[in-house]
Design a protein around this motif. Sequence first.
Motif, mmCIF file in Angstrom:
data_model
loop_
_atom_site.group_PDB
_atom_site.id
_atom_site.type_symbol
_atom_site.label_atom_id
_atom_site.label_comp_id
_atom_site.label_asym_id
_atom_site.label_seq_id
_atom_site.Cartn_x
_atom_site.Cartn_y
_atom_site.Cartn_z
ATOM 1 N N UNK A 94 1.037 -1.195 0.500
ATOM 2 C CA UNK A 94 0.284 -0.170 0.069
ATOM 3 C C UNK A 94 1.205 1.142 0.333
ATOM 4 N N UNK A 95 0.243 2.451 -0.815
ATOM 5 C CA UNK A 95 1.154 2.905 -0.814
ATOM 6 C C UNK A 95 0.453 4.745 -1.784
ATOM 7 N N UNK A 96 0.762 5.520 -1.264
ATOM 8 C CA UNK A 96 0.035 6.407 -2.060
ATOM 9 C C UNK A 96 0.533 7.475 -3.147
ATOM 10 N N UNK A 97 1.676 7.060 -3.502
ATOM 11 C CA UNK A 97 2.665 7.067 -4.701
ATOM 12 C C UNK A 97 2.417 6.179 -5.656
ATOM 13 N N UNK A 98 2.142 6.501 -7.100
ATOM 14 C CA UNK A 98 2.229 5.389 -8.335
ATOM 15 C C UNK A 98 3.796 4.795 -8.627
ATOM 16 N N UNK A 99 4.725 5.543 -8.160
ATOM 17 C CA UNK A 99 5.555 5.414 -8.481
ATOM 18 C C UNK A 99 6.200 4.270 -7.267
ATOM 19 N N UNK A 100 5.933 4.570 -5.918
ATOM 20 C CA UNK A 100 7.018 4.100 -5.356
ATOM 21 C C UNK A 100 5.902 2.604 -4.701
ATOM 22 N N UNK A 101 4.571 2.592 -5.296
ATOM 23 C CA UNK A 101 3.803 1.576 -5.185
ATOM 24 C C UNK A 101 4.470 0.494 -6.364
ATOM 25 N N UNK A 102 4.861 0.883 -7.822
ATOM 26 C CA UNK A 102 5.104 -0.070 -8.360
ATOM 27 C C UNK A 102 6.628 -0.139 -8.456
ATOM 28 N N UNK A 103 7.574 0.456 -8.103
ATOM 29 C CA UNK A 103 8.630 -0.169 -7.759
ATOM 30 C C UNK A 103 8.932 -0.856 -6.707
ATOM 31 N N UNK A 104 7.790 -1.046 -5.393
ATOM 32 C CA UNK A 104 7.673 -2.127 -3.754
ATOM 33 C C UNK A 104 6.561 -3.411 -4.873
ATOM 34 N N UNK A 105 6.072 -3.067 -5.934
ATOM 35 C CA UNK A 105 5.313 -4.212 -6.209
ATOM 36 C C UNK A 105 6.364 -4.850 -6.680
ATOM 37 N N UNK A 106 7.396 -4.222 -8.046
ATOM 38 C CA UNK A 106 9.071 -5.125 -8.552
ATOM 39 C C UNK A 106 9.055 -5.572 -7.454
ATOM 40 N N UNK A 107 9.782 -5.111 -6.926
ATOM 41 C CA UNK A 107 11.102 -5.591 -5.799
ATOM 42 C C UNK A 107 10.267 -6.821 -5.176
ATOM 43 N N UNK A 108 9.105 -6.956 -4.537
ATOM 44 C CA UNK A 108 8.299 -7.944 -3.725
ATOM 45 C C UNK A 108 8.091 -9.378 -4.905
ATOM 46 N N UNK A 109 8.340 -8.574 -6.566
ATOM 47 C CA UNK A 109 7.810 -9.540 -7.219
ATOM 48 C C UNK A 109 9.126 -10.556 -7.533
ATOM 49 N N UNK A 110 10.426 -9.498 -7.717
ATOM 50 C CA UNK A 110 11.612 -10.446 -8.417
ATOM 51 C C UNK A 110 12.069 -10.997 -5.922
ATOM 52 N N UNK A 111 11.683 -10.888 -5.188
ATOM 53 C CA UNK A 111 12.272 -11.226 -3.928
ATOM 54 C C UNK A 111 11.135 -11.957 -3.938
ATOM 55 N N UNK A 112 10.114 -12.495 -4.552
ATOM 56 C CA UNK A 112 9.736 -14.242 -4.126
ATOM 57 C C UNK A 112 9.135 -14.696 -5.713
ATOM 58 N N UNK A 113 9.809 -14.690 -6.590
ATOM 59 C CA UNK A 113 10.028 -15.486 -7.570
ATOM 60 C C UNK A 113 8.825 -16.037 -8.285
ATOM 61 N N UNK A 114 7.890 -14.524 -7.751
ATOM 62 C CA UNK A 114 6.227 -14.610 -7.956
ATOM 63 C C UNK A 114 5.259 -15.246 -7.398
ATOM 64 N N UNK A 115 6.145 -15.965 -6.220
ATOM 65 C CA UNK A 115 4.988 -16.693 -5.362
ATOM 66 C C UNK A 115 3.714 -16.236 -4.915
ATOM 67 N N UNK A 116 3.936 -15.333 -4.573
ATOM 68 C CA UNK A 116 3.351 -14.296 -4.145
ATOM 69 C C UNK A 116 2.018 -13.999 -4.714
ATOM 70 N N UNK A 117 0.870 -13.493 -4.066
ATOM 71 C CA UNK A 117 -0.201 -12.901 -5.005
ATOM 72 C C UNK A 117 0.066 -11.275 -4.497
ATOM 73 N N UNK A 118 0.823 -10.673 -5.027
ATOM 74 C CA UNK A 118 0.005 -9.268 -4.370
ATOM 75 C C UNK A 118 -1.059 -8.135 -4.406
ATOM 76 N N UNK A 119 -1.855 -7.850 -3.720
ATOM 77 C CA UNK A 119 -1.859 -6.751 -4.521
ATOM 78 C C UNK A 119 -1.544 -5.401 -4.306
ATOM 79 N N UNK A 120 -1.086 -4.120 -5.271
ATOM 80 C CA UNK A 120 -0.913 -2.662 -4.472
ATOM 81 C C UNK A 120 -2.140 -2.122 -4.577
ATOM 82 N N UNK A 121 -2.202 -1.551 -3.793
ATOM 83 C CA UNK A 121 -3.116 -0.269 -3.512
ATOM 84 C C UNK A 121 -2.438 1.203 -2.820
#
Length: 491
Positions: free
Chosen positions: A73-100
């Motif tokens: 969760x983050x109100x800043x699109x850029x920070x959110x997108x960066x955060x989600x990208x980091x999660x994806x690369x660190x979990x090799x896609x094993x989480x189904x994280x939603x960004x809001x």
Amino acid sequence: MTQQRNPQNDRRRFLKITSATAGSFLILGTKASGGIKGANDRVRIAVAGLNGRGQSHLSGWMGSENTEVAYAIDPDDKVLARGLKGIESRTTGSFNTRGVADFREALDDPSLDAISVATPNHWHSLITIRAAQAGKHVYVEKPMSHDVVEGRVAVEAQKKYGVVVQHGTQRRSDAGIAGLHEALKSGKLPRLKIAYGYCCKPRGGIGNKEVGTPPPNLNWEMWKGPAVIDQYHGNYHPYNWHWFWETGNGDLNNQGTHQLDVARWAIDDDQTHPVRAMAIGGRFQWDDQGETPNTMFAMAEYPNGQMVFFNVRNVNYKGYKNQVYNEYYLEDGSVITGEGRYKILRPGAKAPEDLKLEKGQVTPGGNWKSFIAAVRANDPKMANGNALDAHYGCVLGHLMNNSYRLGHEVPFSAEAGQFGDNEDAQTHFNKLHEVMRDGVGVPESAKYTVGPMLNFDPETERHTGDHADQANVLLKDPNNPEFQIPTVSEL
Ligand SMILES: NC(=O)C1=CN([C@@H]2O[C@H](COP(=O)(O)OP(=O)(O)OC[C@H]3O[C@@H](n4cnc5c(N)ncnc54)[C@H](OP(=O)(O)O)[C@@H]3O)[C@@H](O)[C@H]2O)C=CC1
Ligand SMILES: O=C1CO[C@H](CO)[C@@H](O)[C@@H]1O
């Protein structure tokens, strides 16, 4: 931000959130990976605030067994997108994280167990309160509250909804510190007279930024939330919101929250809040927009006579002495120093001796895993640093800040402090004054801001006596209509 109870949710009394945020929700997602793999007892957690500390939260939860980051969760699109990208690369896609962008969307999800809050301070209590009402457990960064009143509401929300609330004061997970405090309270050591916290880390000024319009990637309404801020300027974020009163609490209740909390933890267990507090300090040398002091000596006295002293010192200079720790002054004249590996300097001794102590009681696993264990057990008592302890520690700092904020200017001199007949306070303030005069080189023309000695009633959590009218105004920040802190009776 109106919420209604949904009686259908038996486990956590999930509350349907009825109001929509200003602006639209931003929904992003990491790449789907073929579904969630975990067993039914997987803890599903949301992380709010992804820029700085939020990254440590992500690592903490990713390093905990059978735990999934369900929302970022983050109100800043850029920070959110960066955060989600980091999660994806660190979990090799094993989480189904939603960004809001809006935490209420995560709280609305019945399958979410917990939320961890690494937003700026002005959001901490409100997210904690709303999460508790939604039946979600909460890991909330320090300070749990931005003001005294909202902290109490957070405490009552935790009690009413029975969720785990753990404060981001990770020293509460340290069995060594717990052991020292248990020894002090059990009488195995001489009685504690003064618990002293230091928050002396070098920082710099933040300059001045023009007011203007928020960048298009930022949902400013969701960033401001409960904080009433007239105009946007780029110095609020990231990070420098710490140095504005409407969003931060200065370094006293930033880094200092850790050392305030340790100091309060050492005070006898039957003591809640201090009955008196005062502070002296200033924002020296930096010609900038920041409002909070970079230098402070503060004191608070509990009903039983035990005291907390505190020292903030942020202005860098050649020979700067870093001091981020606690000291314990005992009634027999002994002084205990060191964190985890303690030494005691006894009266008349030439050198300190090692203090060998039993470990104290904490939920094992460090701050992250202890929280997950408490969530799994659905047991608020397992929190290392629960809502009530968080409240007492934070209020200690709020009262010192209240004194500072009501202060008046006096010439920069060793005589500036007004500590009554408290010689210990004068001695410790003198040490700070000498560093500022001789080390930093603060000129004689400078001014200290000296706050009044404020009285406080631990029962009513209100200031009393002289200056009470002005000080009580500071107990509660104004809030924006959509993000009002509820009263205890509205919980
Ligand atoms: N326990 C510890 O050791 C530490 C604790 N902390 C604590 O963590 C918290 C965050 O500090 P830090 O990371 O340094 O601060 P930052 O300003 O770097 O990060 C805060 C993040 O929260 C985002 N944010 C703002 N409003 C919301 C909202 N409504 N919902 C979700 N996210 C939001 C900000 O958005 P944007 O990007 O737009 O600004 C930003 O990304 C502080 O309270 C601090 O005291 C910090 C460091 C260490
Ligand atoms: O500067 C900082 C780093 O350490 C602190 C530890 O909680 C932070 O909160 C603070 O913002």
